[in-house]
Design a protein around this motif. Sequence first.
Motif, PDB file in Angstrom:
ATOM      1  N   GLY A 129      47.280 -10.615  33.822  1.00  0.00           N
ATOM      2  CA  GLY A 129      46.801  -9.585  32.914  1.00  0.00           C
ATOM      3  C   GLY A 129      45.808  -8.672  33.577  1.00  0.00           C
ATOM      4  N   ALA A 130      45.186  -7.803  32.766  1.00  0.00           N
ATOM      5  CA  ALA A 130      44.176  -6.864  33.246  1.00  0.00           C
ATOM      6  C   ALA A 130      43.314  -6.457  32.060  1.00  0.00           C
ATOM      7  CB  ALA A 130      44.835  -5.642  33.875  1.00  0.00           C
ATOM      8  N   SER A 131      42.115  -5.955  32.329  1.00  0.00           N
ATOM      9  CA  SER A 131      41.218  -5.522  31.251  1.00  0.00           C
ATOM     10  C   SER A 131      40.522  -4.236  31.637  1.00  0.00           C
ATOM     11  CB  SER A 131      40.188  -6.609  30.942  1.00  0.00           C
ATOM     12  OG  SER A 131      39.346  -6.833  32.061  1.00  0.00           O
ATOM     13  N   ILE A 178      41.962  -6.230  26.553  1.00  0.00           N
ATOM     14  CA  ILE A 178      42.576  -7.199  27.453  1.00  0.00           C
ATOM     15  C   ILE A 178      44.092  -7.114  27.289  1.00  0.00           C
ATOM     16  CG2 ILE A 178      42.782  -9.636  28.057  1.00  0.00           C
ATOM     17  CD1 ILE A 178      39.950  -9.995  26.910  1.00  0.00           C
ATOM     18  N   VAL A 179      44.825  -6.913  28.417  1.00  0.00           N
ATOM     19  CA  VAL A 179      46.286  -6.821  28.428  1.00  0.00           C
ATOM     20  C   VAL A 179      46.832  -8.045  29.139  1.00  0.00           C
ATOM     21  CG1 VAL A 179      48.284  -5.483  29.183  1.00  0.00           C
ATOM     22  CG2 VAL A 179      46.220  -4.300  28.420  1.00  0.00           C
ATOM     23  N   ILE A 196      49.687  -6.890  36.571  1.00  0.00           N
ATOM     24  CA  ILE A 196      49.547  -5.848  35.550  1.00  0.00           C
ATOM     25  C   ILE A 196      48.326  -5.017  35.914  1.00  0.00           C
ATOM     26  CG2 ILE A 196      48.935  -5.380  33.149  1.00  0.00           C
ATOM     27  CD1 ILE A 196      50.634  -7.693  32.286  1.00  0.00           C
ATOM     28  N   GLU A 197      48.482  -3.706  35.875  1.00  0.00           N
ATOM     29  CA  GLU A 197      47.365  -2.808  36.144  1.00  0.00           C
ATOM     30  C   GLU A 197      47.533  -1.543  35.316  1.00  0.00           C
ATOM     31  OE1 GLU A 197      47.421  -1.904  40.275  1.00  0.00           O
ATOM     32  OE2 GLU A 197      49.558  -1.417  40.305  1.00  0.00           O
ATOM     33  N   PHE A 198      46.436  -0.787  35.245  1.00  0.00           N
ATOM     34  CA  PHE A 198      46.452   0.449  34.470  1.00  0.00           C
ATOM     35  C   PHE A 198      46.793   1.627  35.370  1.00  0.00           C
ATOM     36  CE2 PHE A 198      43.440  -2.402  32.336  1.00  0.00           C
ATOM     37  CZ  PHE A 198      44.076  -2.512  31.113  1.00  0.00           C
ATOM     38  N   GLY A 199      47.419   2.643  34.774  1.00  0.00           N
ATOM     39  CA  GLY A 199      47.797   3.820  35.539  1.00  0.00           C
ATOM     40  C   GLY A 199      46.601   4.596  36.028  1.00  0.00           C
ATOM     41  N   GLU A 251      44.750  -6.420  23.220  1.00  0.00           N
ATOM     42  CA  GLU A 251      43.845  -6.694  22.100  1.00  0.00           C
ATOM     43  C   GLU A 251      42.407  -6.540  22.555  1.00  0.00           C
ATOM     44  OE1 GLU A 251      44.781 -10.619  20.877  1.00  0.00           O
ATOM     45  OE2 GLU A 251      43.948 -11.569  22.671  1.00  0.00           O
ATOM     46  N   PHE A 252      41.520  -6.351  21.535  1.00  0.00           N
ATOM     47  CA  PHE A 252      40.090  -6.271  21.840  1.00  0.00           C
ATOM     48  C   PHE A 252      39.553  -7.647  22.202  1.00  0.00           C
ATOM     49  CE2 PHE A 252      40.382  -2.539  18.886  1.00  0.00           C
ATOM     50  CZ  PHE A 252      40.111  -1.575  19.847  1.00  0.00           C
TER      51      PHE A 252
END
Length: 671
Positions: free
Chosen positions: A545-547, A535-536, A466-469, A501-502
């Motif tokens: 996951g990823a943060s 945190i995802v 999982i990563e952010f765009g 979530e935070f």
Amino acid sequence: MKNKLILLSMLLSTGALLPSCVSENEKTSVEPSVSEVSSEQASSSEKESSSSSSSKEYTFNLHKEVTELKVGDSLQLTYETNFEEATVSFESDNEEVLSVSASGLVKAFKKGEAKITATLAGTELKDSVSFHVVTADEYYLSRAATALETSLAMEKENAVGGSFDTSTFKVYKDSLQINYSETNKEKFYMEGNTLRDLLLTDKKVTDTEIGVVGEDLEQEKVDNYLKLARYDWNNNVVYGFSNLVKEIIKGKYFYGFDSAKEGMQASIAKEDDLTKYSFETKYLDDSVSYDKKYYENALSFTFDNNDQLTAGQYDIKEYDASDYDAENKKLTASATPRKNLSSSFSLAYGRRGEEDDEALDKSDYLIQSFEIDTSGFRNLGEGEALLYVGDQEPLEVKNVLPAIYLEDTFTVKSISDTSVLSTSKQGKATYITALKSGEATIEVETSMLKTASLKVKVIDIPVSKIEFGANVQKEIDVGQKAEYKVEVSPVNAGDRSWTAEFENEEMKNVASLTIDQDNSKFILEGLSGGKVKIIVKSVSNPEVGASIEVTVKAKAEETGIDAVKALMIGSTYKNSLGTLIIKDGTNGTASLSGGNEYTFTYHLIEQSGDFVFSIDSVTPTSSINDDKYQLQTGTGKSSREPNTISKDGKTLIITNVKTSRGLTLLRCTKQ
């Protein structure tokens, strides 16, 4: 590429074929000469008087087999009589058209009608024959048209093949095949009541339905397809070379006798062997003003002794317009063609037989063996493939034999476990869907009952990353919203859902967090200054996951115009004469005493520490009463008495409200 037997197709692509005619007043006079005239023409005659009662035992009749002559023809009149040592005199009623000598030699001088009367000397017996004199072009055009009509019937029933430039064709008992090249062929044939077109190229073969006899096809059209070579140009189809020659002469496709172009020259003649005609056109093509051309076109066509068309040749010479001497209507001495184009055809006749080894055979191109295409799957080996739960892939096949084949329809014959795999139609395509983990074999069948099968293994695939765009925002302002795209890998994971979530509960005071409905992104909105960490995690695989950390910046205090405008937006200002409502940073509404109502636009101007309220545009929203208060555009009554808004946004003064007595001031207080 679907080629047709098209006479002059190479010429048509140039747009160059445009024939022509010489008008009657351009023709020079012709001195008549003796020539043979056909005795097969229809006759018309008139007998002006009969013998008296004293000579009824005598007879006198002109031979009237020929009644049409062309300019320049001569004809010796003959007669029958039982009067011994008969002396006959002849007389023409129109010497300019037709003369006749004392011996009965008729000479045609110009186009027209004339009657020759013959009188048997010593009796009152007379006989006459009326002649129709035409130009040579008219004479040969009529005979060529008749010959082509006769030939068309023979071509339709007796032609067994022929050629057109580099193509050949062959007519069988129940089909017709055109050989454009060694690898490019086309056959028209019947399958039951359906007329079909089997077309072979070097890359593919197709079998197309043309129509059904009795439904959308008449028998005559079927006969045309199966018995005559076709000429097809821009969907203008002519069947048979006899028809094609006729239409070219008439000018259906180019300039000809029935579609003459101004200034064109056209002629038709028959050569001495009486089986070959020649048709010529000469004209200037000025349809394209910047590219004028001059053409000389020549068509020749030949019949055999059975009146069957056997060959044709079309030659075209294209010149620059500068090579044409328009005054003298001829080419200059130095003229050189910039294009020389030629096309020809031939026809052979005989008895049509059954198809031979050269004929296309549909069965040679039916699929004999095939396999299911696994290129869209994860191949495990020959005859096996891998899918993930939720995958949907098109079910496609690959032909094995023959190399060039007719497209066929494929259906799913069976699936060994329908809880693992299912199929569905989307338009014309069939798709396989993986439903759950397991194994199933799918079997596919052609319309000719050829089959192929594939073993498919279905498994769940966990999320591995999982990563952010790209272009994520690491800082936002209070009140600002930002989107964060979440990318899950692999794209074919069984369960690609995730949570966000935070890191701790206190961070909810700094920003709000919302997950988009399609589970592709989350949205942050800054609430107060500070930092948050989001945190995802994968739902199906929480270990993946990823943060990301985001700083929320507190908003700086607004000053000047922006601060005053912020105080005004959404506010209502009133006094006894009217009410103004500020909708947003540029728009407002006004309701003034007397019922006049408006919408308006505005902006603020900071001037010497004060804030001028400038009304930019006013639009009435009610019927305006000129005797009542009216809102006007501008910055106020004058520069010394402008419209103003107080720094605290509580008092709005409009100094240029119009009344029947002049301008008045409207002081409004924020409610």
